[in-house]
Design a protein around this motif. Structure first.
Motif, PDB file in Angstrom:
ATOM      1  N   TRP A  24      16.422  24.917  -4.673  1.00  0.00           N
ATOM      2  CA  TRP A  24      16.624  25.752  -3.492  1.00  0.00           C
ATOM      3  C   TRP A  24      18.076  25.635  -3.033  1.00  0.00           C
ATOM      4  N   PHE A  25      18.769  26.767  -2.906  1.00  0.00           N
ATOM      5  CA  PHE A  25      20.166  26.791  -2.490  1.00  0.00           C
ATOM      6  C   PHE A  25      20.341  27.727  -1.305  1.00  0.00           C
ATOM      7  N   GLU A  26      21.418  27.515  -0.552  1.00  0.00           N
ATOM      8  CA  GLU A  26      21.735  28.374   0.592  1.00  0.00           C
ATOM      9  C   GLU A  26      23.230  28.687   0.560  1.00  0.00           C
ATOM     10  N   GLY A  27      23.590  29.939   0.834  1.00  0.00           N
ATOM     11  CA  GLY A  27      25.003  30.319   0.794  1.00  0.00           C
ATOM     12  C   GLY A  27      25.282  31.569   1.598  1.00  0.00           C
ATOM     13  N   LEU A  64      16.123  39.491  -9.358  1.00  0.00           N
ATOM     14  CA  LEU A  64      15.729  38.976  -8.063  1.00  0.00           C
ATOM     15  C   LEU A  64      15.074  40.035  -7.204  1.00  0.00           C
ATOM     16  N   GLN A  65      14.386  39.566  -6.210  1.00  0.00           N
ATOM     17  CA  GLN A  65      13.828  40.430  -5.181  1.00  0.00           C
ATOM     18  C   GLN A  65      14.327  39.900  -3.838  1.00  0.00           C
ATOM     19  N   VAL A  66      14.747  40.795  -2.958  1.00  0.00           N
ATOM     20  CA  VAL A  66      15.237  40.402  -1.657  1.00  0.00           C
ATOM     21  C   VAL A  66      14.103  40.467  -0.638  1.00  0.00           C
ATOM     22  N   VAL A  67      13.916  39.389   0.090  1.00  0.00           N
ATOM     23  CA  VAL A  67      12.852  39.321   1.083  1.00  0.00           C
ATOM     24  C   VAL A  67      13.480  39.222   2.469  1.00  0.00           C
ATOM     25  N   LYS A  68      13.121  40.126   3.347  1.00  0.00           N
ATOM     26  CA  LYS A  68      13.607  40.105   4.727  1.00  0.00           C
ATOM     27  C   LYS A  68      12.404  40.201   5.648  1.00  0.00           C
ATOM     28  N   SER A  69      12.234  39.181   6.481  1.00  0.00           N
ATOM     29  CA  SER A  69      11.085  39.108   7.385  1.00  0.00           C
ATOM     30  C   SER A  69       9.767  39.212   6.617  1.00  0.00           C
ATOM     31  N   GLY A  70       9.732  38.640   5.427  1.00  0.00           N
ATOM     32  CA  GLY A  70       8.521  38.611   4.632  1.00  0.00           C
ATOM     33  C   GLY A  70       8.213  39.894   3.891  1.00  0.00           C
ATOM     34  N   VAL A  71       9.125  40.878   3.927  1.00  0.00           N
ATOM     35  CA  VAL A  71       8.874  42.168   3.281  1.00  0.00           C
ATOM     36  C   VAL A  71       9.925  42.393   2.192  1.00  0.00           C
ATOM     37  N   MET A  88      13.972  34.644  -2.881  1.00  0.00           N
ATOM     38  CA  MET A  88      15.203  34.708  -2.112  1.00  0.00           C
ATOM     39  C   MET A  88      14.921  35.264  -0.724  1.00  0.00           C
ATOM     40  N   HIS A  89      15.533  34.647   0.301  1.00  0.00           N
ATOM     41  CA  HIS A  89      15.341  35.086   1.678  1.00  0.00           C
ATOM     42  C   HIS A  89      16.694  35.388   2.311  1.00  0.00           C
ATOM     43  N   LEU A  90      16.751  36.491   3.031  1.00  0.00           N
ATOM     44  CA  LEU A  90      17.915  36.821   3.843  1.00  0.00           C
ATOM     45  C   LEU A  90      17.714  36.163   5.202  1.00  0.00           C
ATOM     46  N   LEU A  91      18.504  35.110   5.478  1.00  0.00           N
ATOM     47  CA  LEU A  91      18.294  34.312   6.687  1.00  0.00           C
ATOM     48  C   LEU A  91      18.955  34.923   7.914  1.00  0.00           C
ATOM     49  N   THR A  92      20.229  35.273   7.790  1.00  0.00           N
ATOM     50  CA  THR A  92      20.955  35.843   8.936  1.00  0.00           C
ATOM     51  C   THR A  92      21.809  37.004   8.471  1.00  0.00           C
ATOM     52  N   GLU A  93      22.097  37.878   9.422  1.00  0.00           N
ATOM     53  CA  GLU A  93      22.950  39.034   9.144  1.00  0.00           C
ATOM     54  C   GLU A  93      23.745  39.350  10.406  1.00  0.00           C
ATOM     55  N   ASN A  94      25.071  39.422  10.272  1.00  0.00           N
ATOM     56  CA  ASN A  94      25.936  39.715  11.412  1.00  0.00           C
ATOM     57  C   ASN A  94      26.956  40.770  11.022  1.00  0.00           C
ATOM     58  N   ILE A  95      27.122  41.767  11.884  1.00  0.00           N
ATOM     59  CA  ILE A  95      28.146  42.789  11.676  1.00  0.00           C
ATOM     60  C   ILE A  95      29.286  42.504  12.643  1.00  0.00           C
ATOM     61  N   ILE A  96      30.465  42.214  12.071  1.00  0.00           N
ATOM     62  CA  ILE A  96      31.652  41.901  12.863  1.00  0.00           C
ATOM     63  C   ILE A  96      32.741  42.882  12.472  1.00  0.00           C
ATOM     64  N   ASN A  97      33.167  43.694  13.438  1.00  0.00           N
ATOM     65  CA  ASN A  97      34.144  44.755  13.204  1.00  0.00           C
ATOM     66  C   ASN A  97      33.642  45.652  12.081  1.00  0.00           C
ATOM     67  N   ASP A  98      34.360  45.683  10.943  1.00  0.00           N
ATOM     68  CA  ASP A  98      33.970  46.583   9.856  1.00  0.00           C
ATOM     69  C   ASP A  98      33.449  45.828   8.645  1.00  0.00           C
ATOM     70  N   SER A  99      32.896  44.645   8.845  1.00  0.00           N
ATOM     71  CA  SER A  99      32.330  43.893   7.725  1.00  0.00           C
ATOM     72  C   SER A  99      30.972  43.324   8.116  1.00  0.00           C
ATOM     73  N   ILE A 100      30.169  43.018   7.099  1.00  0.00           N
ATOM     74  CA  ILE A 100      28.855  42.430   7.324  1.00  0.00           C
ATOM     75  C   ILE A 100      28.823  41.060   6.657  1.00  0.00           C
ATOM     76  N   GLN A 101      28.288  40.080   7.360  1.00  0.00           N
ATOM     77  CA  GLN A 101      28.199  38.715   6.862  1.00  0.00           C
ATOM     78  C   GLN A 101      26.726  38.316   6.797  1.00  0.00           C
ATOM     79  N   VAL A 102      26.324  37.730   5.670  1.00  0.00           N
ATOM     80  CA  VAL A 102      24.927  37.337   5.497  1.00  0.00           C
ATOM     81  C   VAL A 102      24.846  35.890   5.045  1.00  0.00           C
ATOM     82  N   THR A 103      23.717  35.265   5.357  1.00  0.00           N
ATOM     83  CA  THR A 103      23.369  33.953   4.820  1.00  0.00           C
ATOM     84  C   THR A 103      22.039  34.093   4.099  1.00  0.00           C
ATOM     85  N   VAL A 104      21.990  33.628   2.857  1.00  0.00           N
ATOM     86  CA  VAL A 104      20.777  33.735   2.063  1.00  0.00           C
ATOM     87  C   VAL A 104      20.361  32.358   1.569  1.00  0.00           C
TER      88      VAL A 104
END
Length: 396
Positions: A24-27, A64-71, A88-104
């Motif tokens: 299990w990894f997180e990045g 891979l399959q992307v899972v967000k909120s169990g879907v 794989m789970h998408l843990l967080t998602e933040n939109i800052i200015n014109d870019s999107i940052q995610v933690t998986v």
């Protein structure tokens, strides 16, 4: 709905089968939002996060399959790899200015991974060619290739642990062949000379292929109300392994951004006015992205050392040192070199075979190390520019 159900059942079966060995990894990952397309930016950010996990964890993504909120939301996000994403789970998602940052977080089943030597690769940062200079007329940004090269070099020196950026050249290189329209073949033709002159194994170079601009108009009831000028940016980068005389990395980066400056304004491409603009941020984003991509391409490449000096027929000096991660006690094997020419392409290269000769590091300097042979008699067969390869515990 049925397709998603079947996919989910398959994922559960695969997860169960691989659970004993999966890790299990997180990045984190980031991507620019281009033309307001958040979904595409999210997918790219997730890809970047997963690739970062793979590069640092010794495996990579196969399917891979992307899972967000169990879907299950994203299917067929596939990259070439040495391991498989079980979950794989998408843990967080933040939109800052014109870019999107995610933690998986990802559950990874590693396949047989490549052997890594963990030495920083010595790199020559070469010039970027501006393919159509007339496209730089808007803003007078004729020196953008030199500035991008300088920023690549500076950021590699300050932020990369996997790359030892040793030399920067922003001026064009004189070539002696007829491949004037093929920069990759041109660089391959001089790679050996650069390697010998600067003691580097890898050469980074490229070309800027598009700086054109265009206008987009906003209309209300068919009547134009405003016009916005946009500018394209397209860059192609390459990395050559000069010892093996082969291309190990090539990638194109392209997007467009609003050009916020007056059409008569001339810009200093080394100044903050340009780099703090949306267009400058786009270029800088691709500089940072390219460094991550090159590090990823290097993850399974072998670091080769070159003999640069021999002392008293007992010791030799190689072109790798403390800045590359070499330590006292490290061991290297001699590679016997057979020079070959490729008549169809007009290029040349080498075939290497491992020798039984083993040498050990006895002293380390920033960019050089002193080695001594286990058997002194073996020194008689070693010459300047001979190639050494790191010895790992797996070799014994």
């Amino acid at each position: 709905m049925i397709r998603l159900y079947k996919t989910f059942i398959f994922l559960l079966i695969v997860s169960y089968s691989f659970s004993a060995n999966a890790l299990w990894f997180e990045g984190d990952g980031e991507s620019l939002i281009i033309n307001g397309d958040i979904a595409a930016a999210r997918e790219k950010a997730i890809q970047n996060a997963l690739l970062t996990l793979m590069y640092h964890g010794g495996a990579s993504v196969n399917a891979l399959q992307v899972v967000k909120s169990g879907v299950l939301e994203i299917d067929k996000l596939t990259v070439r790899t040495n391991g498989e994403i079980v979950d794989m789970h998408l843990l967080t998602e933040n939109i800052i200015n014109d870019s999107i940052q995610v933690t998986v977080s990802a559950d990874i089943y590693p396949f047989d991974s490549c052997k890594k030597d963990n030495y920083a690769k010595p790199l020559f940062v070469g010039p970027l060619e501006l393919v159509t200079p007339s496209q730089a007329q808007l803003g007078g940004i004729y020196k953008i290739p030199e500035e991008i090269g300088q920023r690549l070099y500076s950021q590699l020196q300050t932020s990369s642990r996997q790359i030892d950026a040793r030399q920067l050249r922003t001026q064009p290189i004189a070539f002696n062949n007829n491949n004037s329209n093929d920069i990759e073949r041109q660089m391959l033709s001089v790679a050996q000379d650069i390697y010998a002159q600067y003691d580097v194994q890898y050469i980074l170079f490229g070309k800027i292929t598009d700086l054109s601009d265009y206008n987009e108009s906003t209309t209300i009831l068919g009547v134009p109300t405003s016009t916005t000028k946009y500018r394209n940016f397209q860059m192609q980068l390459y990395v050559i392994d000069a010892i093996n005389n082969k291309t190990v990395f090539q990638k194109k980066y392209q997007a467009s951004r609003e050009w916020p400056f007056d059409v008569t304004m001339r810009l200093d491409t080394s100044g903050s006015v340009f780099w703090y603009s949306d267009y400058g941020k786009l270029v800088n984003f691709y500089i940072e992205q390219s460094i991550e991509d090159i590090e990823g391409a290097f993850s399974c490449e072998t670091t080769l050392a070159s003999v640069v000096s021999i002392y008293n027929n007992e010791n030799l000096v190689i072109n790798l040192g403390q800045e590359n991660g070499v330590r006292k006690g490290d061991r290297f094997k001699v590679l016997r070199n057979q020079f070959i020419s490729f008549q169809d392409s007009g290029t040349h290269g080498s075939l290497f075979n491992e020798d039984d000769t083993v040498l050990q590091v006895v002293s380390v300097q920033p960019q050089h190390a002193l080695l001594k042979a286990t058997n002194i008699a073996d020194m008689a067969n070693i010459q300047i520019r001979d190639i050494l390869t790191p010895v790992t515990d797996d070799d014994f």
